[in-house]
Write a protein that holds these residues in place. Sequence first.
Motif, PDB file in Angstrom:
ATOM      1  N   GLY A 203      30.902  41.302  46.519  1.00 62.42           N
ATOM      2  CA  GLY A 203      32.173  42.216  45.723  1.00 62.42           C
ATOM      3  C   GLY A 203      33.251  41.030  45.000  1.00 62.42           C
ATOM      4  N   ARG A 204      33.526  41.268  44.012  1.00 63.60           N
ATOM      5  CA  ARG A 204      34.534  40.423  43.245  1.00 63.60           C
ATOM      6  C   ARG A 204      35.836  40.882  43.774  1.00 63.60           C
ATOM      7  NH1 ARG A 204      39.316  39.505  39.644  1.00 63.60           N
ATOM      8  NH2 ARG A 204      38.794  38.177  37.925  1.00 63.60           N
ATOM      9  N   PRO A 205      36.609  39.678  44.464  1.00 69.92           N
ATOM     10  CA  PRO A 205      37.998  40.252  45.127  1.00 69.92           C
ATOM     11  C   PRO A 205      39.029  40.251  43.843  1.00 69.92           C
ATOM     12  CG  PRO A 205      37.493  37.972  45.493  1.00 69.92           C
ATOM     13  CD  PRO A 205      36.380  38.545  44.817  1.00 69.92           C
ATOM     14  N   PHE A 206      40.352  41.047  44.276  1.00 73.76           N
ATOM     15  CA  PHE A 206      41.436  41.056  43.479  1.00 73.76           C
ATOM     16  C   PHE A 206      41.740  39.589  43.371  1.00 73.76           C
ATOM     17  CE2 PHE A 206      41.499  45.310  45.532  1.00 73.76           C
ATOM     18  CZ  PHE A 206      41.287  46.133  44.326  1.00 73.76           C
ATOM     19  N   PHE A 207      42.466  39.178  42.183  1.00 75.85           N
ATOM     20  CA  PHE A 207      43.165  37.908  41.791  1.00 75.85           C
ATOM     21  C   PHE A 207      44.457  37.999  41.554  1.00 75.85           C
ATOM     22  CE2 PHE A 207      44.128  34.074  39.194  1.00 75.85           C
ATOM     23  CZ  PHE A 207      43.767  33.426  40.345  1.00 75.85           C
ATOM     24  N   LEU A 208      45.610  37.377  42.444  1.00 75.50           N
ATOM     25  CA  LEU A 208      46.860  37.537  42.271  1.00 75.50           C
ATOM     26  C   LEU A 208      47.383  36.243  42.486  1.00 75.50           C
ATOM     27  CD1 LEU A 208      47.474  40.142  45.325  1.00 75.50           C
ATOM     28  CD2 LEU A 208      47.132  40.782  42.859  1.00 75.50           C
ATOM     29  N   PRO A 209      47.774  35.569  41.006  1.00 75.17           N
ATOM     30  CA  PRO A 209      48.412  34.169  41.131  1.00 75.17           C
ATOM     31  C   PRO A 209      49.826  34.358  41.523  1.00 75.17           C
ATOM     32  CG  PRO A 209      47.908  35.307  38.749  1.00 75.17           C
ATOM     33  CD  PRO A 209      47.303  36.288  39.728  1.00 75.17           C
ATOM     34  N   ILE A 210      50.308  33.357  42.025  1.00 75.62           N
ATOM     35  CA  ILE A 210      51.482  33.228  42.551  1.00 75.62           C
ATOM     36  C   ILE A 210      52.206  32.385  41.612  1.00 75.62           C
ATOM     37  CG2 ILE A 210      52.871  32.199  44.439  1.00 75.62           C
ATOM     38  CD1 ILE A 210      50.718  32.442  46.334  1.00 75.62           C
TER      39      ILE A 210
END
Length: 480
Positions: A203-210
């Motif tokens: 599964g490709r995880p969600f990506f959340l840059p800070i």
Amino acid sequence: MIIQGGMGAGVSDWRLANAVSRQGQLGVVSGTALDTILVRRLQDGDPDGDMRRAMARFPIPEVTERILDRYYQPAGRPAGTPYTLLPLYRAELGVEREQLLMLASFVEVYLAREGHSGMVGINLLTKIQLPNLATLYGAMLAGVDAVLMGAGIPREFPAALDALAEHRPAVAAFDVEGAPNAEISQVHFDPTQHWATLPAPLGRPFFLPIIASNSLATMMARKASGRIDGFIIEGPTAGGHNAPPRGATQLNDRGEPIYGPRDAVDLAKIAELGLPFWLAGGMGSPEGLRQALESGAAGIQVGTLFAFCDEAGHTPEFKSSILSAAMRDAVDVKTDPRASPTGFPFKVVDWDANPADWEARIRICDLGYLRSAYYAEGQVRFRCPAAPIDGYVSKGGKVEETEGRKCLCNALMANVGLAQLQANGTPEPPLITSGDDLRQIATFLNGRTHYSAADVITYLLDGVAEHAQGECAAVAPEVL
């Protein structure tokens, strides 16, 4: 609505992330230095068996067997015995070191996901470049749901996640001062080197840059290498590493960087990018959550309150001592522009019972996660301004860059009860980080000496239920 902060190495550990995820929010494990944390837990005997239970589920069993043979001490370390150290990173990670990173992050995420159906994320520092791809792959093998990355510009990681999900080679940036060609300035990771037969896609995880600026959010949304799923917008009151102020740095009378209007993020412009965002830094209260929702945010990221709860990885002694000091108004948080070897401002906690004696510490660099790379005499070398001064200068560093620097690598291990013993038998000193909210934590405590992650979530969600119900009612049924 609540993302638990990915605080320092071992603080946002699997126990805390598990507890938060069980409450329906996003629990997050720190991905920093997980290889060192795993082998030290094993050397301390893994008394509850958690490490070995998760290691037994790692899909490459020969890796588990090798690491157990090398590091597991059933009776723990004899008193006065230092931890066996891992080799310092080299410019090219060998297969065995990659596999240790994969195993360590797999273990942390597996345990964080165990026993519930909630979501779990992992937080990585873009600045610590060499271990990130292998760490992410191990986390994905364990089914991680989201990846959070700050302390740099993680523009190449969306594409890396796409590749890793399909077990394809991935590439990330590697900053090497003076590198003669682009090939040297890359980290390569090839999943196929670790399998006889490739498993099914992951599964490709969600990506959340800070991020801490509109320009960075815009760049990530429009020019990143792949899909961005949202942003965490972190203000300068958040704990750990802070983004430096824009423009020339000025200091206040406490020696802290001064942030001004140029450092504020225009949330309306963020909203125009069409992606969800969460606010971090000084938002850890019901009022903060309500304000975030009213500003158009999906919710908040909270670090400080979670960092000192029962499940967090700080040693019980440090947690109780700091909370007691907070009740007496005897705790302070300073944004130190010099402490971190990275050059980023770093939040440092001081309190009246702080045991750290940094003046007496003998400088040594034996973990090396925050070293910087440079090219000299035909090879990539490393240096750190928190290392012994003569050695740093001999490697081309400037002596003034060493002033005030502290070994965060060893300090973060000390914070979570994994302090190394120096050659003279003295344990490494701690360096606790926290957001500015710690100064007001006594109001939340309301006479309590300790509290749980569930207590934090109950407190934060107080008074926002009606708002949340209204938001859900406004969403089209087919979307729900």
